[in-house]
Design a protein around this motif. Structure first.
Motif, PDB file in Angstrom:
ATOM      1  N   ARG A  73       3.025  41.764  25.823  1.00 52.62           N
ATOM      2  CA  ARG A  73       3.397  41.399  27.191  1.00 52.62           C
ATOM      3  C   ARG A  73       2.961  39.972  27.500  1.00 52.62           C
ATOM      4  O   ARG A  73       3.673  39.223  28.177  1.00 52.62           O
ATOM      5  CB  ARG A  73       2.779  42.394  28.172  1.00 52.62           C
ATOM      6  CG  ARG A  73       3.407  43.768  28.118  1.00 52.62           C
ATOM      7  CD  ARG A  73       2.580  44.826  28.790  1.00 52.62           C
ATOM      8  NE  ARG A  73       2.454  44.637  30.218  1.00 52.62           N
ATOM      9  CZ  ARG A  73       1.728  45.415  31.014  1.00 52.62           C
ATOM     10  NH1 ARG A  73       1.035  46.425  30.511  1.00 52.62           N
ATOM     11  NH2 ARG A  73       1.675  45.185  32.311  1.00 52.62           N
ATOM     12  N   ASP A  74       1.783  39.567  27.021  1.00 53.32           N
ATOM     13  CA  ASP A  74       1.320  38.194  27.206  1.00 53.32           C
ATOM     14  C   ASP A  74       2.261  37.214  26.520  1.00 53.32           C
ATOM     15  O   ASP A  74       2.595  36.156  27.074  1.00 53.32           O
ATOM     16  CB  ASP A  74      -0.097  38.034  26.652  1.00 53.32           C
ATOM     17  CG  ASP A  74      -1.151  38.706  27.525  1.00 53.32           C
ATOM     18  OD1 ASP A  74      -0.831  39.048  28.675  1.00 53.32           O
ATOM     19  OD2 ASP A  74      -2.277  38.906  27.034  1.00 53.32           O
ATOM     20  N   LEU A 117       9.371  32.667  28.249  1.00 53.79           N
ATOM     21  CA  LEU A 117      10.461  33.488  28.784  1.00 53.79           C
ATOM     22  C   LEU A 117      11.787  33.220  28.091  1.00 53.79           C
ATOM     23  O   LEU A 117      12.661  34.088  28.066  1.00 53.79           O
ATOM     24  CB  LEU A 117      10.611  33.231  30.285  1.00 53.79           C
ATOM     25  CG  LEU A 117       9.424  33.624  31.165  1.00 53.79           C
ATOM     26  CD1 LEU A 117       9.676  33.223  32.602  1.00 53.79           C
ATOM     27  CD2 LEU A 117       9.165  35.121  31.060  1.00 53.79           C
ATOM     28  N   SER A 156      11.415  42.319  29.576  1.00 52.93           N
ATOM     29  CA  SER A 156      11.625  40.884  29.445  1.00 52.93           C
ATOM     30  C   SER A 156      12.613  40.379  30.488  1.00 52.93           C
ATOM     31  O   SER A 156      12.416  39.313  31.092  1.00 52.93           O
ATOM     32  CB  SER A 156      12.135  40.555  28.039  1.00 52.93           C
ATOM     33  OG  SER A 156      12.457  39.185  27.919  1.00 52.93           O
ATOM     34  N   LEU A 191      10.889  40.006  33.813  1.00 58.87           N
ATOM     35  CA  LEU A 191      10.056  38.801  33.856  1.00 58.87           C
ATOM     36  C   LEU A 191      10.913  37.558  34.072  1.00 58.87           C
ATOM     37  O   LEU A 191      10.583  36.679  34.878  1.00 58.87           O
ATOM     38  CB  LEU A 191       9.281  38.663  32.544  1.00 58.87           C
ATOM     39  CG  LEU A 191       8.150  39.647  32.268  1.00 58.87           C
ATOM     40  CD1 LEU A 191       7.548  39.363  30.895  1.00 58.87           C
ATOM     41  CD2 LEU A 191       7.069  39.562  33.333  1.00 58.87           C
ATOM     42  N   ARG A 245      10.992  34.923  37.424  1.00 52.90           N
ATOM     43  CA  ARG A 245      10.821  33.471  37.334  1.00 52.90           C
ATOM     44  C   ARG A 245      12.052  32.748  37.871  1.00 52.90           C
ATOM     45  O   ARG A 245      11.920  31.730  38.572  1.00 52.90           O
ATOM     46  CB  ARG A 245      10.566  33.081  35.874  1.00 52.90           C
ATOM     47  CG  ARG A 245      10.486  31.583  35.609  1.00 52.90           C
ATOM     48  CD  ARG A 245       9.400  30.906  36.409  1.00 52.90           C
ATOM     49  NE  ARG A 245       9.268  29.500  36.048  1.00 52.90           N
ATOM     50  CZ  ARG A 245       8.650  28.597  36.800  1.00 52.90           C
ATOM     51  NH1 ARG A 245       8.096  28.947  37.957  1.00 52.90           N
ATOM     52  NH2 ARG A 245       8.573  27.340  36.404  1.00 52.90           N
ATOM     53  N   ARG A 284       5.448  36.755  28.517  1.00 48.19           N
ATOM     54  CA  ARG A 284       5.257  35.946  29.714  1.00 48.19           C
ATOM     55  C   ARG A 284       5.085  34.471  29.383  1.00 48.19           C
ATOM     56  O   ARG A 284       5.477  33.610  30.172  1.00 48.19           O
ATOM     57  CB  ARG A 284       4.042  36.447  30.495  1.00 48.19           C
ATOM     58  CG  ARG A 284       4.267  37.749  31.253  1.00 48.19           C
ATOM     59  CD  ARG A 284       3.144  38.009  32.241  1.00 48.19           C
ATOM     60  NE  ARG A 284       1.882  38.246  31.558  1.00 48.19           N
ATOM     61  CZ  ARG A 284       1.456  39.454  31.187  1.00 48.19           C
ATOM     62  NH1 ARG A 284       2.194  40.511  31.425  1.00 48.19           N
ATOM     63  NH2 ARG A 284       0.293  39.595  30.577  1.00 48.19           N
ATOM     64  N   GLN A 285       4.501  34.183  28.236  1.00 49.43           N
ATOM     65  CA  GLN A 285       4.232  32.794  27.865  1.00 49.43           C
ATOM     66  C   GLN A 285       5.499  32.023  27.527  1.00 49.43           C
ATOM     67  O   GLN A 285       5.567  30.810  27.744  1.00 49.43           O
ATOM     68  CB  GLN A 285       3.263  32.758  26.681  1.00 49.43           C
ATOM     69  CG  GLN A 285       1.843  33.177  27.036  1.00 49.43           C
ATOM     70  CD  GLN A 285       0.985  33.391  25.809  1.00 49.43           C
ATOM     71  OE1 GLN A 285       1.390  33.069  24.686  1.00 49.43           O
ATOM     72  NE2 GLN A 285      -0.197  33.968  26.004  1.00 49.43           N
TER      73      GLN A 285
END
Length: 303
Positions: free
Chosen positions: A198-199, A205, A241, A244, A248, A202-203
């Motif tokens: 998950r990290d 996208l 994904s 996320l 953004r 997020r790092q």
């Protein structure tokens, strides 16, 4: 239950901290306001609590939360006996008869609190699958839970005014929320690979999402990884994904004047039409429509 015959109850432990609200304060705080929804009535800290234990045949009016920082303990109810080890939290719902104690060979160090009110009951029912049996759960962030329980004790030590009780209630809710979230996420050792992935998502996208590649990163088979991810998040990797990316994209649509196509590219959708279709599946409108609805113009502010 033969607890009274095998465990001695000490009156205190060196370095202990304990606060118990007077009955009149509990009645007043439970009658109205935020503390009528959730109230901390007792809280404390018992270090290296040799021979510590309690027997309550009919339970207590509030829920008991005991976090074992080190050592070991146990709890016995009509549903059976459970062990409590370092890094685990014991939750005993209100009104459940119980016996608990510290292991003589390795006495526990615990932070604990008693909470009552409908909000506490709701949180505990979710964690315990009802309100008739206790539950032992392993926490994911022991330092954070310790800090929050410490804060609860500090607030009750300050005074018994409503501001302190409200702050303690808010902190206690955070404790219950953390316990519930850890329960939903599953065992921390199994959840760690999912957290790492998950990290990664997020790092970056815009990175291509490959479930098999992410599974290899986590050191798991694709099927096992996919099952763990779904259990931890409630959905699949691709959908996670997408959420996320859309979050953004919404931020950029509201806070910048960049072209919709540029925003789509920045979150992994080089095809503007495909980006618009994916955006609609989440938000029910196109990116341009979303921007018009949420960006206030000077004219709108004047009106």
């Amino acid at each position: 239950m033969t607890y009274a015959a095998v465990v001695r109850i000490r009156e205190g432990f060196p370095g202990q901290r304990i606060r118990v609200l007077p009955a009149e304060v509990v009645r007043t705080a439970s009658a109205d306001g935020l503390t009528s929804r959730l109230l901390v009535t007792d809280a404390g800290y018992f270090p290296h609590a040799l021979h510590h234990g309690r027997q309550r045949r009919h339970g207590v009016q509030g829920t008991i939360v005991i976090f074992c920082v080190s050592g070991r303990g146990w709890c016995e109810t009509s549903a059976g006996r459970v062990a409590v080890t370092a890094g685990e939290v014991l939750v005993i719902p209100a009104g459940v008869g119980h016996v608990y104690g510290s292991e003589d060979s390795d006495p526990w160090t615990i932070w604990w609190m008693h909470v009552r009110g409908p909000d506490a009951d709701t949180a505990v029912a979710q964690v315990c699958g009802g309100t008739t049996r206790p539950r032992v759960l392993r926490v994911h962030d022991a330092f954070r839970l310790t800090a929050e329980l410490t804060r609860v004790v500090e607030l009750l030590e300050t005074d018994e005014t409503m501001p302190s009780l409200v702050r303690a209630a808010g902190t206690a809710w955070s404790v219950l929320a953390q316990i519930s979230a850890d329960d939903l996420a599953g065992d921390p050792e199994r959840a760690e690979p999912v957290r790492q992935v998950r990290d990664l998502l997020r790092q970056d996208l815009a990175a291509t999402v490959s479930v098999s590649a992410l599974a290899r990163t986590a050191g798991l088979s694709t099927s096992h990884f996919a099952a763990l991810f779904r259990a931890s998040t409630g959905g699949g990797v691709v959908e996670y994904s997408k959420r996320l990316r859309m979050a953004r994209a919404c931020e950029l649509l509201i806070t910048t004047s960049r072209l919709v196509s540029e925003i789509g590219q920045s979150v992994g959708y080089p095809d503007a039409q495909y980006f618009a279709r994916q955006f609609r599946t989440v938000h029910g409108c196109t990116p341009s429509e979303f921007r018009r609805r949420h960006v206030e113009t000077p004219e709108a502010l004047d009106a």
